[in-house]
Motif scaffolding. Structure first.
Motif, mmCIF file in Angstrom:
data_model
loop_
_atom_site.group_PDB
_atom_site.id
_atom_site.type_symbol
_atom_site.label_atom_id
_atom_site.label_comp_id
_atom_site.label_asym_id
_atom_site.label_seq_id
_atom_site.Cartn_x
_atom_site.Cartn_y
_atom_site.Cartn_z
ATOM 1 N N THR A 59 0.861 -1.171 0.000
ATOM 2 C CA THR A 59 0.000 0.000 0.000
ATOM 3 C C THR A 59 0.902 1.226 0.000
ATOM 4 N N ASP A 60 0.317 2.397 0.154
ATOM 5 C CA ASP A 60 1.155 3.595 0.161
ATOM 6 C C ASP A 60 2.124 3.615 1.337
ATOM 7 N N ARG A 61 1.822 2.912 2.412
ATOM 8 C CA ARG A 61 2.688 2.941 3.599
ATOM 9 C C ARG A 61 3.250 1.584 4.008
ATOM 10 N N PHE A 62 2.532 0.501 3.741
ATOM 11 C CA PHE A 62 2.937 -0.797 4.281
ATOM 12 C C PHE A 62 3.163 -1.834 3.184
ATOM 13 N N LYS A 63 3.924 -2.859 3.557
ATOM 14 C CA LYS A 63 4.168 -3.974 2.640
ATOM 15 C C LYS A 63 4.192 -5.279 3.425
ATOM 16 N N LEU A 64 3.479 -6.274 2.896
ATOM 17 C CA LEU A 64 3.437 -7.606 3.482
ATOM 18 C C LEU A 64 3.868 -8.595 2.410
ATOM 19 N N ILE A 65 4.879 -9.396 2.727
ATOM 20 C CA ILE A 65 5.429 -10.362 1.771
ATOM 21 C C ILE A 65 5.325 -11.755 2.369
ATOM 22 N N ARG A 66 4.927 -12.703 1.546
ATOM 23 C CA ARG A 66 4.813 -14.107 1.970
ATOM 24 C C ARG A 66 5.746 -14.960 1.120
ATOM 25 N N PHE A 67 6.784 -15.528 1.741
ATOM 26 C CA PHE A 67 7.669 -16.492 1.078
ATOM 27 C C PHE A 67 7.063 -17.860 1.358
ATOM 28 N N THR A 123 7.155 -20.930 0.060
ATOM 29 C CA THR A 123 7.893 -22.196 0.126
ATOM 30 C C THR A 123 8.754 -22.274 1.389
ATOM 31 N N LEU A 124 9.007 -21.140 2.014
ATOM 32 C CA LEU A 124 9.772 -21.099 3.269
ATOM 33 C C LEU A 124 8.859 -21.003 4.483
ATOM 34 N N ASP A 125 7.572 -20.755 4.259
ATOM 35 C CA ASP A 125 6.607 -20.507 5.315
ATOM 36 C C ASP A 125 7.061 -19.340 6.200
ATOM 37 N N GLU A 126 7.468 -18.236 5.535
ATOM 38 C CA GLU A 126 7.921 -17.047 6.248
ATOM 39 C C GLU A 126 7.201 -15.807 5.732
ATOM 40 N N TRP A 127 7.015 -14.853 6.629
ATOM 41 C CA TRP A 127 6.386 -13.578 6.310
ATOM 42 C C TRP A 127 7.350 -12.441 6.599
ATOM 43 N N ALA A 160 13.912 1.796 3.855
ATOM 44 C CA ALA A 160 14.903 0.889 3.274
ATOM 45 C C ALA A 160 14.575 -0.579 3.545
ATOM 46 N N GLU A 161 13.488 -0.833 4.274
ATOM 47 C CA GLU A 161 13.028 -2.200 4.571
ATOM 48 C C GLU A 161 14.126 -3.058 5.206
ATOM 49 N N MET A 162 14.702 -2.549 6.265
ATOM 50 C CA MET A 162 15.784 -3.262 6.939
ATOM 51 C C MET A 162 15.321 -4.006 8.186
ATOM 52 N N ASN A 163 14.113 -3.676 8.687
ATOM 53 C CA ASN A 163 13.638 -4.280 9.927
ATOM 54 C C ASN A 163 12.266 -4.920 9.728
ATOM 55 N N ASN A 164 12.279 -6.226 9.590
ATOM 56 C CA ASN A 164 11.037 -6.974 9.445
ATOM 57 C C ASN A 164 10.237 -6.847 10.741
ATOM 58 N N GLN A 165 9.049 -6.283 10.648
ATOM 59 C CA GLN A 165 8.201 -6.059 11.817
ATOM 60 C C GLN A 165 7.047 -7.060 11.904
ATOM 61 N N TYR A 166 7.164 -8.181 11.200
ATOM 62 C CA TYR A 166 6.043 -9.122 11.161
ATOM 63 C C TYR A 166 5.616 -9.587 12.555
ATOM 64 N N GLY A 167 6.537 -9.831 13.451
ATOM 65 C CA GLY A 167 6.193 -10.314 14.788
ATOM 66 C C GLY A 167 5.934 -9.214 15.793
ATOM 67 N N ASN A 168 5.951 -7.965 15.388
ATOM 68 C CA ASN A 168 5.767 -6.845 16.296
ATOM 69 C C ASN A 168 4.282 -6.668 16.605
ATOM 70 N N GLU A 200 2.694 -4.292 17.883
ATOM 71 C CA GLU A 200 2.191 -2.950 17.581
ATOM 72 C C GLU A 200 1.557 -2.887 16.184
ATOM 73 N N TYR A 201 1.963 -3.783 15.316
ATOM 74 C CA TYR A 201 1.460 -3.790 13.939
ATOM 75 C C TYR A 201 0.452 -4.916 13.687
ATOM 76 N N ALA A 202 0.048 -5.633 14.719
ATOM 77 C CA ALA A 202 -0.815 -6.809 14.544
ATOM 78 C C ALA A 202 -2.081 -6.499 13.740
ATOM 79 N N GLU A 203 -2.746 -5.406 14.045
ATOM 80 C CA GLU A 203 -3.993 -5.064 13.356
ATOM 81 C C GLU A 203 -3.728 -4.689 11.889
ATOM 82 N N VAL A 204 -2.654 -3.944 11.651
ATOM 83 C CA VAL A 204 -2.292 -3.561 10.278
ATOM 84 C C VAL A 204 -1.964 -4.812 9.463
ATOM 85 N N ILE A 205 -1.218 -5.725 10.058
ATOM 86 C CA ILE A 205 -0.851 -6.968 9.369
ATOM 87 C C ILE A 205 -2.099 -7.789 9.058
ATOM 88 N N LYS A 206 -3.016 -7.860 9.998
ATOM 89 C CA LYS A 206 -4.277 -8.587 9.782
ATOM 90 C C LYS A 206 -5.042 -7.972 8.602
#
Length: 173
Positions: free
Chosen positions: A117-125, A127-131, A141-149, A151-157
């Motif tokens: 989206t304009d602010r967020f990105k969600l990627i699903r690998f 074959t590795l079962d990773e997000w 610069a997308e250096m810090n994967n926040q998938y398990g954070n 604070e972002y649970a609702e945005v990720i959902k």
């Protein structure tokens, strides 16, 4: 110059070590963002547009500008209104990306898909079962994967739901 539209775009090329990678097929900003310039009658010189567009929109644009009916099975949207300074109310709010080839091939890029989206990105690998999840405002610069954070649970959902909608829209198996 009175009746010609010129599009100039580019291949995004390979990484130069960003994210520790060399290949352009990952969904990171360096390869997802591709330059696109347009020049033609009625397009204001120096104008810019921040709307999310894709290369699959070019075909619909050419069809619209030539008055050619659009086939029902095309997935893009005409850029004509955007080029002339108007953004349709129904313009896309997210981009879908999918890389199919997979590991073990010449580029050895893991299969993945995602939504931006304009602010967020969600990627699903898948074959590795990773997000991976990135807040592009806080971490462009997308250096810090926040998938398990948490604070972002609702945005990720919400992004996961949007990703599911886009996969349905594009008839992804």
């Amino acid at each position: 110059d009175k009746n010609t539209l010129v599009f100039y775009s580019s291949d995004q090329s390979f990484y130069l070590g960003e994210h520790g990678w060399f290949d352009k097929r990952f969904m990171y900003e360096e390869s997802l963002r591709t330059p696109l310039l347009a020049m033609g009658p009625g397009i204001a010189a120096g104008s810019t547009c921040e709307a999310m567009v894709q290369n699959l929109d070019m075909a619909q644009t050419f069809l619209a500008l030539t008055g050619t009916p659009e086939p029902n099975d095309m997935q893009g949207a005409s850029l004509a209104s955007l080029m002339y300074g108007e953004q349709p109310a129904e313009w896309r709010d997210a981009l879908y990306y999918h890389y199919y080839e997979g590991e073990g091939k010449v580029h050895n890029v893991y299969r993945h898909y995602g939504v931006r989206t304009d602010r967020f990105k969600l990627i699903r690998f898948h074959t590795l079962d990773e997000w991976e999840f990135y807040d592009l405002k806080a971490d462009p610069a997308e250096m810090n994967n926040q998938y398990g954070n948490p604070e972002y649970a609702e945005v990720i959902k919400d992004l996961a739901a949007r990703l599911k909608e886009l996969r349905t829209q594009y008839a992804v198996p």
